[in-house]
Design a protein around this motif. Structure first.
Motif, mmCIF file in Angstrom:
data_model
loop_
_atom_site.group_PDB
_atom_site.id
_atom_site.type_symbol
_atom_site.label_atom_id
_atom_site.label_comp_id
_atom_site.label_asym_id
_atom_site.label_seq_id
_atom_site.Cartn_x
_atom_site.Cartn_y
_atom_site.Cartn_z
ATOM 1 N N ARG A 122 0.833 -1.201 0.000
ATOM 2 C CA ARG A 122 0.000 0.000 0.000
ATOM 3 C C ARG A 122 0.871 1.257 0.000
ATOM 4 O O ARG A 122 0.536 2.259 -0.633
ATOM 5 C CB ARG A 122 -0.932 0.007 1.217
ATOM 6 C CG ARG A 122 -2.139 -0.905 1.067
ATOM 7 C CD ARG A 122 -2.968 -0.965 2.345
ATOM 8 N NE ARG A 122 -4.197 -1.716 2.114
ATOM 9 C CZ ARG A 122 -5.334 -1.186 1.701
ATOM 10 N NH1 ARG A 122 -5.414 0.123 1.490
ATOM 11 N NH2 ARG A 122 -6.399 -1.931 1.513
ATOM 12 N N ALA A 123 1.990 1.199 0.704
ATOM 13 C CA ALA A 123 2.884 2.354 0.766
ATOM 14 C C ALA A 123 3.457 2.670 -0.617
ATOM 15 O O ALA A 123 3.586 3.845 -0.991
ATOM 16 C CB ALA A 123 4.016 2.097 1.761
ATOM 17 N N ALA A 182 3.296 6.102 -5.464
ATOM 18 C CA ALA A 182 3.076 6.293 -6.898
ATOM 19 C C ALA A 182 1.952 7.295 -7.151
ATOM 20 O O ALA A 182 2.079 8.198 -7.987
ATOM 21 C CB ALA A 182 2.760 4.960 -7.568
ATOM 22 N N LEU A 183 0.842 7.143 -6.423
ATOM 23 C CA LEU A 183 -0.283 8.063 -6.579
ATOM 24 C C LEU A 183 0.114 9.491 -6.195
ATOM 25 O O LEU A 183 -0.233 10.452 -6.891
ATOM 26 C CB LEU A 183 -1.465 7.598 -5.724
ATOM 27 C CG LEU A 183 -2.184 6.320 -6.176
ATOM 28 C CD1 LEU A 183 -3.097 5.809 -5.072
ATOM 29 C CD2 LEU A 183 -2.990 6.575 -7.460
ATOM 30 N N ALA A 243 -5.781 0.768 -6.112
ATOM 31 C CA ALA A 243 -4.521 0.729 -6.866
ATOM 32 C C ALA A 243 -3.597 -0.401 -6.437
ATOM 33 O O ALA A 243 -2.769 -0.861 -7.224
ATOM 34 C CB ALA A 243 -3.790 2.063 -6.716
ATOM 35 N N VAL A 244 -3.732 -0.868 -5.206
ATOM 36 C CA VAL A 244 -2.693 -1.739 -4.643
ATOM 37 C C VAL A 244 -2.566 -3.085 -5.358
ATOM 38 O O VAL A 244 -1.456 -3.592 -5.535
ATOM 39 C CB VAL A 244 -2.910 -1.937 -3.119
ATOM 40 C CG1 VAL A 244 -4.150 -2.766 -2.821
ATOM 41 C CG2 VAL A 244 -1.674 -2.575 -2.487
ATOM 42 N N ALA A 262 1.049 -6.570 -8.563
ATOM 43 C CA ALA A 262 1.209 -7.563 -9.629
ATOM 44 C C ALA A 262 2.502 -7.367 -10.407
ATOM 45 O O ALA A 262 2.907 -8.248 -11.173
ATOM 46 C CB ALA A 262 0.016 -7.496 -10.585
ATOM 47 N N TYR A 263 3.170 -6.240 -10.207
ATOM 48 C CA TYR A 263 4.384 -5.960 -10.959
ATOM 49 C C TYR A 263 5.578 -6.729 -10.388
ATOM 50 O O TYR A 263 5.885 -6.630 -9.195
ATOM 51 C CB TYR A 263 4.685 -4.453 -10.956
ATOM 52 C CG TYR A 263 3.626 -3.619 -11.646
ATOM 53 C CD1 TYR A 263 2.892 -4.134 -12.715
ATOM 54 C CD2 TYR A 263 3.359 -2.317 -11.247
ATOM 55 C CE1 TYR A 263 1.922 -3.366 -13.352
ATOM 56 C CE2 TYR A 263 2.395 -1.542 -11.873
ATOM 57 C CZ TYR A 263 1.676 -2.076 -12.926
ATOM 58 O OH TYR A 263 0.716 -1.321 -13.551
ATOM 59 N N ALA A 264 6.251 -7.470 -11.254
ATOM 60 C CA ALA A 264 7.333 -8.360 -10.823
ATOM 61 C C ALA A 264 8.430 -7.625 -10.060
ATOM 62 O O ALA A 264 8.905 -8.111 -9.021
ATOM 63 C CB ALA A 264 7.920 -9.079 -12.031
ATOM 64 N N LYS A 265 8.846 -6.464 -10.541
ATOM 65 C CA LYS A 265 9.948 -5.737 -9.903
ATOM 66 C C LYS A 265 9.548 -5.173 -8.543
ATOM 67 O O LYS A 265 10.376 -5.060 -7.635
ATOM 68 C CB LYS A 265 10.439 -4.604 -10.823
ATOM 69 C CG LYS A 265 11.143 -5.090 -12.078
ATOM 70 C CD LYS A 265 12.450 -5.801 -11.732
ATOM 71 C CE LYS A 265 13.203 -6.223 -12.979
ATOM 72 N NZ LYS A 265 14.443 -6.966 -12.648
#
Length: 225
Positions: free
Chosen positions: A44-45, A50-51, A101-102, A107-110
């Motif tokens: 979440r952080a 990003a937001l 958004a979380v 889901a992003y691998a990095k």
């Protein structure tokens, strides 16, 4: 089950949104005097960062880059504060925009690669209870006890709605249910560490159960070994 001393135990608690993972994990950690690692708060952080930076959540490259240079730290005192680059974001990361958004960010691998590394460092410091969606399958595959909590979709939506209302969020239960359905689908369909029980996990259906009953059962399982 346990091959370590109690103060070195590693307990993984996985399950879908609204299954009661965080509430249960905190109480289990307290009952066994272990270190609670809130992995969901860490993701979440990153979503919040990003937001706040006005980075499009769907831009995997930019979100991954910001994750690499963002410091997320959990305060393990009774206050359970969450710090993101020195800012107390404990309340901010619980808002509906971050909730929506979380799952995309996670889901992003990095992003997962970076946070899994940090989570394993926490576990190496001593006994931990860690909750999330891939703790038993990926983050701590050698955990002494793996629990997969589940509950009906209606029950999970109701629990999350009550939680949000109690924290002052004015949202409808329909909105919460829709968000949860979308998150479930994203979590189960993602290519990187999808939501699923570990082969050796104990599956507990918490529908209709009181929190204390769930905690008692997990404490019993932890002490069996």
């Amino acid at each position: 089950m346990a091959h370590r001393k109690q103060h070195d135990l590693q307990i993984a608690i996985d399950g879908p949104a609204g299954a009661g993972k965080s509430t249960v994990a905190k109480l289990v950690a307290k009952g066994l005097n272990l270190f609670y690692v809130d992995t969901g708060a860490m993701y979440r952080a990153i979503a919040y960062k990003a937001l706040s930076s006005r980075i499009p959540i769907n831009d995997e490259e930019q979100v991954s880059q910001i994750a690499q240079r963002t410091e997320v730290m959990l305060d393990h005192s009774d206050e359970r504060l969450v710090w993101c680059d020195g800012q107390n974001v404990t309340q901010a990361i619980r808002n509906p925009e971050v909730s929506r958004a979380v799952a995309t960010v996670a889901a992003y691998a990095k992003v997962r690669e970076r946070l899994v590394e940090l989570q394993r460092v926490e576990a190496a410091r001593g006994g931990v209870v860690m909750d999330g969606r891939d703790i038993g399958t990926h983050v701590l595959p050698e955990a002494d006890l793996k629990i997969f909590l589940t509950a009906s979709a209606d029950e999970r939506a109701r629990r999350r709605w009550i939680e949000l209302r109690n924290s002052g969020r004015n949202v409808s239960i329909e909105e919460v249910a829709q968000d949860m359905e979308r998150r479930d689908r994203q979590d189960m369909e993602r290519e990187v560490s999808p939501l699923e029980p570990a082969r050796d996990a104990k599956i507990l259906d918490t529908t209709g159960l009181k929190v204390e009953d769930i905690v008692t059962e997990i404490l019993r399982l932890a002490q069996e070994g």
